[in-house]
Scaffold this active site. Structure first.
Site, PDB file in Angstrom:
ATOM      1  N   LYS A 165       0.906  -1.055   0.005  1.00 35.85           N
ATOM      2  CA  LYS A 165      -0.097  -0.046   0.001  1.00 35.85           C
ATOM      3  C   LYS A 165       0.979   1.232   0.006  1.00 35.85           C
ATOM      4  CE  LYS A 165      -3.742  -1.935  -0.635  1.00 35.85           C
ATOM      5  NZ  LYS A 165      -4.343  -1.965  -1.916  1.00 35.85           N
ATOM      6  N   ASP A 193       0.765  -0.632  -4.979  1.00 32.74           N
ATOM      7  CA  ASP A 193      -0.706   0.153  -5.309  1.00 32.74           C
ATOM      8  C   ASP A 193      -0.915   1.294  -4.627  1.00 32.74           C
ATOM      9  OD1 ASP A 193      -3.381   0.242  -5.807  1.00 32.74           O
ATOM     10  OD2 ASP A 193      -4.391  -1.571  -4.666  1.00 32.74           O
ATOM     11  N   GLU A 218       0.077  -0.128  -9.692  1.00 29.63           N
ATOM     12  CA  GLU A 218      -1.209  -0.327  -9.743  1.00 29.63           C
ATOM     13  C   GLU A 218      -1.717   1.016  -9.485  1.00 29.63           C
ATOM     14  OE1 GLU A 218      -2.807  -3.869  -7.950  1.00 29.63           O
ATOM     15  OE2 GLU A 218      -4.895  -2.867  -7.601  1.00 29.63           O
ATOM     16  N   ASP A 241      -7.320  -0.623 -11.410  1.00 31.74           N
ATOM     17  CA  ASP A 241      -8.299  -0.995 -10.331  1.00 31.74           C
ATOM     18  C   ASP A 241      -9.490  -0.090 -10.292  1.00 31.74           C
ATOM     19  OD1 ASP A 241      -9.711  -2.048  -8.149  1.00 31.74           O
ATOM     20  OD2 ASP A 241      -7.894  -2.318  -6.993  1.00 31.74           O
ATOM     21  N   LYS A 265     -12.964  -6.461  -8.930  1.00 32.97           N
ATOM     22  CA  LYS A 265     -13.552  -6.777  -7.651  1.00 32.97           C
ATOM     23  C   LYS A 265     -15.106  -7.079  -7.977  1.00 32.97           C
ATOM     24  CE  LYS A 265     -10.590  -3.919  -4.746  1.00 32.97           C
ATOM     25  NZ  LYS A 265      -9.626  -3.394  -5.408  1.00 32.97           N
TER      26      LYS A 265
HETATM   27 MG    MG Z   1      -6.073  -1.897  -6.043  1.00 34.09          MG
END
Ligand code: MG
Length: 367
Positions: A165, A193, A218, A241, A265
């Protein structure tokens, strides 16, 4: 078969690690999950779950999921849950947008369809590729040193894919990526990401600062257009994403060569029906996928497992075992991580049984 009643439950899902942090200072301590139970006149019931990553990740929030399901409920009574396309059209005609609201209902309908025909969802979605599939571990945002130190513990749990992250200040993120990359072993996969956390110029500086690191980038920026600029200036493999929330964006991204991998997702695109459509298109186009959801417990983890296991291995970049992050179990026979890998349950439908004592009483019922 007809839907005769809808029960909606609310479940708190605390985290083993106490909290989950990502870009922009955003964090969640306890996930607020919504479980839908559809009951049919045949006596078959189906389960679905939706669990937004807090209220500030996507345009979705936990109480909104429950309000939206209450809005849909009167339209769903009397509908045939095994007719997935018709159910999805009915939901889209009854409530514009709000894909995450529809995801839990769609998931419960798939569970019913599988039970009605005695087949696990993985079979209905094309069949199982191999014995199991690889998971990734998200590394919550922390100091670069602490994030690097966490890699060893996750590897001891069997993970070989790590999602870092990032999306904070440029210097710290470059340090994060270098320090974590130094922990990698041959065959490991590292993703940075940013969760939309960099402006375009910041993303270009980070991308340049890690150009010799074996890392994927990402969702660096908020908009598709900014991400595309970064994509065109970096030599690192690239994942989209947050901006990929429907089939049209996948087609646009394919035509623009905007990504190598997408993060698919289930609730972001409106449920398993639409996620499978996108999955199948990506396989045909040669786009790899991380298959997951915004968060969840045993029910969502089972749904992820069925969709992931029925995805050709070479196009399944990774998947997530959210039920191993949270301390509460909502279902029996849910898939469990084994050496960093997972497989879809073998029972019909989602292949799980609800823990009624954990779900408690419904927050509302519609008949
Ligand atoms: Mg992501």
């Amino acid at each position: 078969m007809q839907i005769s009643a809808i029960n909606v439950y609310q479940v708190d899902l605390p985290l083993y690690e106490g909290s989950y942090k990502w870009s922009g200072g955003r964090s969640v301590d306890v996930f607020d999950s919504t479980v839908v139970e559809l009951i049919t006149d045949d006596g078959i019931f189906g389960l679905g779950e939706v669990c937004p990553l807090g209220p500030a990740y996507l345009p979705a929030y936990a109480a909104g999921a429950r309000a939206g399901i209450a809005e849909l409920a009167p339209h769903l009574i009397g509908a045939d849950p095994t007719e997935l396309a018709l159910i999805n059209r009915l939901m889209d005609q009854s409530l514009r947008g709000h894909p995450y609201v529809k995801s839990a209902v769609d998931m419960a309908c798939w569970d019913i369809l599988g039970k009605a025909c005695g087949q696990p969802l993985a079979t209905l979605m094309g069949g199982r590729y191999g014995e199991d599939f690889a998971l990734y571990r998200a590394i919550s945002q922390d100091t670069p040193k602490r994030m690097a130190a966490n890699v060893g513990g996750y590897r001891a749990q069997g993970y070989t894919k790590f999602q870092l992250k990032s999306g904070s200040d440029v210097e710290t993120d470059i340090a994060r990526i270098h320090l974590v990359a130094a922990q990698l072993k041959p065959g490991d996969v590292l993703v940075a990401d940013a969760n939309c956390g960099w402006t375009q110029h910041e993303a270009l500086r980070v991308a340049d600062g890690v150009r010799d690191v074996n890392v994927y980038i990402e969702q660096p920026c908020l908009s598709y257009e900014e991400c595309l600029v970064v994509r065109r200036h970096t030599n690192r493999p690239f994942i989209l994403d947050e901006v990929v929330d429907d089939l049209k964006t996948v087609v646009r991204g394919y035509n623009d060569q905007a990504m190598d991998v997408i993060n698919l997702k289930i609730s972001k695109v409106g449920g398993l029906t639409k996620a499978r459509q996108i999955r199948d298109l990506c396989v045909s186009l040669g786009i790899a996928m991380t298959i997951e959801d915004t968060w969840g417990g045993d029910i969502i983890t089972s749904a992820i497992a069925h969709l992931a296991h029925s995805t050709p291995t070479e196009y399944l970049f990774s998947a997530t075992d959210f039920n191993s992050y949270v301390t509460v179990s909502t279902a029996i026979d849910a898939p469990q991580r084994l050496k960093g890998r997972m497989s879809a349950p073998s029972g019909p439908g989602l292949g799980i049984e609800p823990r009624r004592d954990v779900l408690g009483d419904p927050v509302f019922t519609h008949r």
